[in-house]
Design a protein around this motif. Structure first.
Motif, PDB file in Angstrom:
ATOM      1  N   ASP A 147      30.424  60.040  19.983  1.00  0.00           N
ATOM      2  CA  ASP A 147      31.325  60.818  20.847  1.00  0.00           C
ATOM      3  C   ASP A 147      31.235  60.368  22.306  1.00  0.00           C
ATOM      4  O   ASP A 147      31.478  61.151  23.221  1.00  0.00           O
ATOM      5  N   GLU A 148      30.856  59.130  22.534  1.00  0.00           N
ATOM      6  CA  GLU A 148      30.854  58.637  23.920  1.00  0.00           C
ATOM      7  C   GLU A 148      31.260  57.171  23.950  1.00  0.00           C
ATOM      8  O   GLU A 148      30.807  56.364  23.141  1.00  0.00           O
ATOM      9  N   THR A 149      32.123  56.851  24.903  1.00  0.00           N
ATOM     10  CA  THR A 149      32.669  55.504  25.013  1.00  0.00           C
ATOM     11  C   THR A 149      32.735  55.118  26.486  1.00  0.00           C
ATOM     12  O   THR A 149      33.028  55.951  27.335  1.00  0.00           O
ATOM     13  N   VAL A 150      32.458  53.860  26.764  1.00  0.00           N
ATOM     14  CA  VAL A 150      32.648  53.340  28.116  1.00  0.00           C
ATOM     15  C   VAL A 150      33.805  52.348  28.076  1.00  0.00           C
ATOM     16  O   VAL A 150      33.843  51.466  27.219  1.00  0.00           O
ATOM     17  N   GLN A 151      34.747  52.546  28.973  1.00  0.00           N
ATOM     18  CA  GLN A 151      35.861  51.619  29.097  1.00  0.00           C
ATOM     19  C   GLN A 151      35.613  50.779  30.354  1.00  0.00           C
ATOM     20  O   GLN A 151      35.521  51.312  31.450  1.00  0.00           O
ATOM     21  N   HIS A 152      35.475  49.471  30.149  1.00  0.00           N
ATOM     22  CA  HIS A 152      35.273  48.552  31.275  1.00  0.00           C
ATOM     23  C   HIS A 152      36.644  47.986  31.637  1.00  0.00           C
ATOM     24  O   HIS A 152      37.391  47.585  30.750  1.00  0.00           O
ATOM     25  N   VAL A 153      36.949  47.935  32.908  1.00  0.00           N
ATOM     26  CA  VAL A 153      38.284  47.437  33.282  1.00  0.00           C
ATOM     27  C   VAL A 153      38.206  46.570  34.528  1.00  0.00           C
ATOM     28  O   VAL A 153      37.418  46.836  35.438  1.00  0.00           O
ATOM     29  N   THR A 154      39.015  45.509  34.523  1.00  0.00           N
ATOM     30  CA  THR A 154      39.117  44.656  35.710  1.00  0.00           C
ATOM     31  C   THR A 154      40.571  44.243  35.888  1.00  0.00           C
ATOM     32  O   THR A 154      41.395  44.411  34.981  1.00  0.00           O
ATOM     33  N   ALA A 155      40.868  43.713  37.074  1.00  0.00           N
ATOM     34  CA  ALA A 155      42.208  43.200  37.359  1.00  0.00           C
ATOM     35  C   ALA A 155      42.300  41.763  36.871  1.00  0.00           C
ATOM     36  O   ALA A 155      41.378  40.972  37.090  1.00  0.00           O
ATOM     37  N   VAL A 156      43.408  41.421  36.232  1.00  0.00           N
ATOM     38  CA  VAL A 156      43.668  40.013  35.927  1.00  0.00           C
ATOM     39  C   VAL A 156      43.882  39.280  37.249  1.00  0.00           C
ATOM     40  O   VAL A 156      44.547  39.789  38.156  1.00  0.00           O
ATOM     41  N   GLN A 157      43.290  38.113  37.370  1.00  0.00           N
ATOM     42  CA  GLN A 157      43.532  37.273  38.537  1.00  0.00           C
ATOM     43  C   GLN A 157      43.972  35.896  38.028  1.00  0.00           C
ATOM     44  O   GLN A 157      43.335  35.336  37.130  1.00  0.00           O
ATOM     45  N   TYR A 158      45.075  35.393  38.596  1.00  0.00           N
ATOM     46  CA  TYR A 158      45.549  34.061  38.215  1.00  0.00           C
ATOM     47  C   TYR A 158      44.838  33.045  39.096  1.00  0.00           C
ATOM     48  O   TYR A 158      44.892  33.157  40.329  1.00  0.00           O
ATOM     49  N   ARG A 159      44.187  32.043  38.485  1.00  0.00           N
ATOM     50  CA  ARG A 159      43.481  31.067  39.316  1.00  0.00           C
ATOM     51  C   ARG A 159      44.484  30.342  40.211  1.00  0.00           C
ATOM     52  O   ARG A 159      45.470  29.798  39.727  1.00  0.00           O
ATOM     53  N   GLY A 160      44.251  30.398  41.522  1.00  0.00           N
ATOM     54  CA  GLY A 160      45.089  29.676  42.474  1.00  0.00           C
ATOM     55  C   GLY A 160      46.336  30.414  42.917  1.00  0.00           C
ATOM     56  O   GLY A 160      47.263  29.778  43.430  1.00  0.00           O
ATOM     57  N   ALA A 161      46.416  31.722  42.760  1.00  0.00           N
ATOM     58  CA  ALA A 161      47.610  32.476  43.190  1.00  0.00           C
ATOM     59  C   ALA A 161      47.210  33.688  44.030  1.00  0.00           C
ATOM     60  O   ALA A 161      47.360  34.840  43.608  1.00  0.00           O
ATOM     61  N   PRO A 162      46.688  33.445  45.266  1.00  0.00           N
ATOM     62  CA  PRO A 162      46.116  34.547  46.036  1.00  0.00           C
ATOM     63  C   PRO A 162      47.095  35.677  46.371  1.00  0.00           C
ATOM     64  O   PRO A 162      46.705  36.843  46.383  1.00  0.00           O
ATOM     65  N   ASP A 163      48.377  35.350  46.605  1.00  0.00           N
ATOM     66  CA  ASP A 163      49.308  36.421  46.992  1.00  0.00           C
ATOM     67  C   ASP A 163      49.542  37.383  45.830  1.00  0.00           C
ATOM     68  O   ASP A 163      49.570  38.597  46.000  1.00  0.00           O
ATOM     69  N   MET A 164      49.675  36.836  44.635  1.00  0.00           N
ATOM     70  CA  MET A 164      49.862  37.676  43.451  1.00  0.00           C
ATOM     71  C   MET A 164      48.565  38.426  43.140  1.00  0.00           C
ATOM     72  O   MET A 164      48.599  39.611  42.775  1.00  0.00           O
ATOM     73  N   ASN A 165      47.420  37.747  43.308  1.00  0.00           N
ATOM     74  CA  ASN A 165      46.141  38.368  42.963  1.00  0.00           C
ATOM     75  C   ASN A 165      45.854  39.604  43.813  1.00  0.00           C
ATOM     76  O   ASN A 165      45.341  40.603  43.315  1.00  0.00           O
ATOM     77  N   ARG A 166      46.165  39.517  45.110  1.00  0.00           N
ATOM     78  CA  ARG A 166      45.947  40.677  45.992  1.00  0.00           C
ATOM     79  C   ARG A 166      46.719  41.883  45.472  1.00  0.00           C
ATOM     80  O   ARG A 166      46.206  43.002  45.419  1.00  0.00           O
TER      81      ARG A 166
END
Lengths: 75, 418, 172
Positions: B320-339
């Motif tokens: 009855d316990e779960t951890v959801q790990h989450v991160t943002a996708v980042q495209y290598r070499g695309a800083p404007d989209m990554n922000r």
């Protein structure tokens, strides 16, 4: 990213030493200035070096251990 | 040891269009799941970009088991169990680091980052034994990756990773295609969101197209968002059974109807000109179509949810316990989209997210509700009358139908009865 | 990071203490609009994850709200359909160790103030799930206005920001 520690030279070798932070933890980056060859040492490896007994590196200093060796040489 | 799974009458608990409440609450079911799913099938563990340099490592997990993901000096990736082979202490403690070797803090046993036992203090105490060859770190025997996503399987034999992923490989291909370099990076760190609910409450919700208009109406009503309409009664989006328990909300029909490049991300090309130029340099005339179609919304069984611009990893820690790990996708070499992807991720997900805080509330309410013994069953019959095959032979339903939930349980039952 | 406390201005300290206590009361008593009015127009509300030293423009945070997003957060709470706060958490928090601080050195990721302060807190949250304790430190960049002190920047560093956390949908 790398913070310069300095350059060390003797009549036998010249190296540049930096603290590299590109990986998931800091490493010592050692560059052989005569060839450009680069090697890394992590903190556990460096601590091991600090505890080397006299002559502890002699085996590694054998020029034929890996750097100058014939292709067919037994390891 | 008796198999926990063999004692449970799965056919009496899992029917085509309903499942029994005890599947979410019974500790024996959870034990059986560890045995038949988490410690057998391919489970997502980490991404190559999390160990970019030789000798990098990160701490990961497979279900409740602590796993070290390391990259050795030759660049090969290993999944090692974080348990000293001497007296079971955790070998690594830091969430990540760089080291060619791991030294256990309890008695100093030292292992290479490939798992080999290098030595131990006062070795005369082990005279005449062959410890070094016998007591390397435990390892996940099969490790494989697809588009940089590293999976592990505790089974020595079984389907290959690509066989397991099957049609879901397309989701990874579509994800990395949106990166100008063809690579994503998981370098933005992880949020860890805990909830008092069984892990399957999360698994089934990830591709549930029926809930957004209800659970997320609060944010849809105060922030300009077209997400709600994607899951409306009039939506042309479909949900899909991709096989092997993998499921999808395919929103492309709606995005194609709306025909707005980057509309799926709530922006337009003028806002991220560098990114669009980079992508155009790679894909040419096809760029527009790629930007209209957007990013996948696919749940890869059992634990990796590719959610357009986020990646979620489901980790069960108890029945009855779960951890959801989450991160943002980042495209290598695309800083404007990554922000932009990072800031949208921070707003939407994690413990305080505009969306995920409410999803998690639902998981916990589900878990409390399922304690009630009448009715005993959960209904997953929505859309059974309008299920159909798409041009590739996959079962699809309307946007709000429960095709994904039926697909998950069908695969689940096959694993538990195997 | 802040350095040594400057020469103590007791009147200012008193004003800052009253401000953070009032903020705490607005949060505990769900006075969302009153709480929102404590912000400057350029306010930034940051709750880092994974320790307090991350860069929120490169790393995920639990919250990193600019002023528009603070307003959205309040509007969402007002809908009555923010399920993670329906019913709302029952809350009481203790705020202590209130200190005036010198301006921070280095990047702060939020706007500047003319008064800087820090405080520790312990929040007792009761929900159907059970009781959750939230401990941490708040650091403020405050600005003196005709209406009294206002928050330009509030950074909330939870003691357990690097561990799995339950839903945090009330105002911390």
């Amino acid at each position: 990213m790398a913070d310069e520690v300095g350059e060390l030279s003797s009549e036998f070798a010249s190296v540049r030493v930096r603290i590299d932070t590109d990986g998931n933890g800091p490493r010592l980056r050692v560059e052989d200035l005569r060839t450009g060859h680069v090697g890394f040492l992590d903190p556990l490896e460096l601590e091991t070096l600090a505890w080397l007994p006299e002559g502890g590196l002699h085996k590694l200093l054998d020029p034929s251990l890996h750097r100058w060796r014939a292709e067919d040489q037994e390891r | 040891m008796t198999s926990a799974a063999a004692t449970i009458p799965w056919d009496e608990l899992i029917e085509h269009d309903r499942v029994h409440g005890s599947l979410y609450t019974d500790p024996d079911v959870y034990a059986a799941e560890l045995e038949r799913i988490w410690y057998r099938t391919w489970v997502y563990v980490g991404h190559v970009s999390e160990v970019p340099e030789p000798n990098d490592y990160v701490l990961k997990s497979i279900g409740p088991q602590p796993v070290i993901m390391s990259r050795d000096k030759q660049g090969e990736i290993h999944l090692l169990l974080n348990r000293c082979t001497h007296r079971a202490n955790l070998v690594c403690d830091a969430p990540k680091g760089n080291s060619s070797a791991f030294r256990c803090p309890y008695h100093g046993w030292t292992f290479s980052n490939t798992g080999k036992l290098l030595g131990y203090p006062f070795n005369s105490g082990y005279a005449g034994t062959a410890l070094k060859s016998e007591l390397g770190l435990g390892r996940v025997p099969r490790v494989a990756s697809y588009q940089g996503f590293v999976f592990g399987s505790f089974a020595e034999d079984g389907p290959t990773l690509e066989e397991h992923l099957g049609a879901a490989t397309d989701a990874f291909d579509r994800l990395v295609r949106l990166s100008p370099t063809g690579e994503v990076e998981l370098t933005a760190g992880w949020l860890q969101h805990k909830c008092k609910a069984n892990w399957k409450m999360l698994l089934e919700n990830e591709t549930d197209g029926y809930h957004p208009q209800f659970v997320h109406s609060s944010i849809f009503s105060v922030a300009a968002s077209g997400i709600g309409d994607l899951y409306g009664e009039k939506s042309t989006a479909v949900c899909r059974d991709l096989g092997n328990g993998h499921t999808e909300n395919d929103l492309r029909p709606e995005f194609r109807r709306l025909d707005q490049p980057l509309g799926w991300f709530g922006t337009d090309p003028a806002k991220v000109p560098d990114y669009v130029d980079q992508l155009t340099a790679v894909h040419g005339e096809r760029t527009r179509e790629i930007l209209v179609d957007g990013s996948p919304h696919v749940m890869v069984f059992p634990n990796l949810f590719i959610a357009e611009i986020q990646l979620f990893v489901i980790q069960p820690t108890a029945v009855d316990e779960t951890v959801q790990h989450v991160t943002a996708v980042q495209y290598r070499g695309a800083p404007d989209m990554n922000r932009r992807m990072l800031q949208q991720t921070i707003g939407s997900v994690g413990p305080a997210g505009f969306l995920l805080a409410d999803d998690s509330e639902m998981y916990e309410r589900n878990q409390r509700g399922v304690q009630a013994r009448n009715p005993e069953w959960l209904q997953i019959k929505r859309g059974t009358h309008r299920e159909r095959q798409d041009e590739n032979g996959f079962t699809v339903g309307d946007a709000t139908d429960e095709v994904p939930q039926r697909a998950i349980w069908k695969h689940y039952r096959s694993l538990m009865e195997a | 990071m802040h350095g040594a406390t400057p020469a103590l201005d007791l009147d200012l300290l008193r004003e800052v203490e009253q401000f953070v206590y009032r903020e705490a009361r607005y949060q505990d008593e769900l006075q969302y609009d009153a709480w929102e009015s404590l912000w400057t127009d350029d306010g930034v509300y940051w709750v880092p994850a994974n320790g307090g030293d991350t860069d929120p423009t490169k790393q995920v945070s639990i919250m990193f709200d600019n002023r528009a997003r603070i307003a959205t957060r309040i509007k969402q709470l007002h809908t009555g359909k923010r399920h993670s706060q329906t019913p709302p958490s029952q809350l009481r928090r203790l705020v202590s160790n209130v200190e005036l601080l010198p301006p921070p050195e280095g990047a702060t990721f939020g706007p500047a103030g003319d008064v800087y302060a820090g405080a520790n807190f312990l929040v007792y949250e009761s929900r159907e799930r059970g009781v959750t304790l939230w401990a941490g430190r708040s650091e403020y960049a405050l600005r003196t206005t005709d209406d009294g002190l206002r928050m330009a920047f509030k950074k909330v560093t939870l003691v357990d920001s690097d561990r799995p956390l339950y839903t945090l949908a009330f105002l911390i």
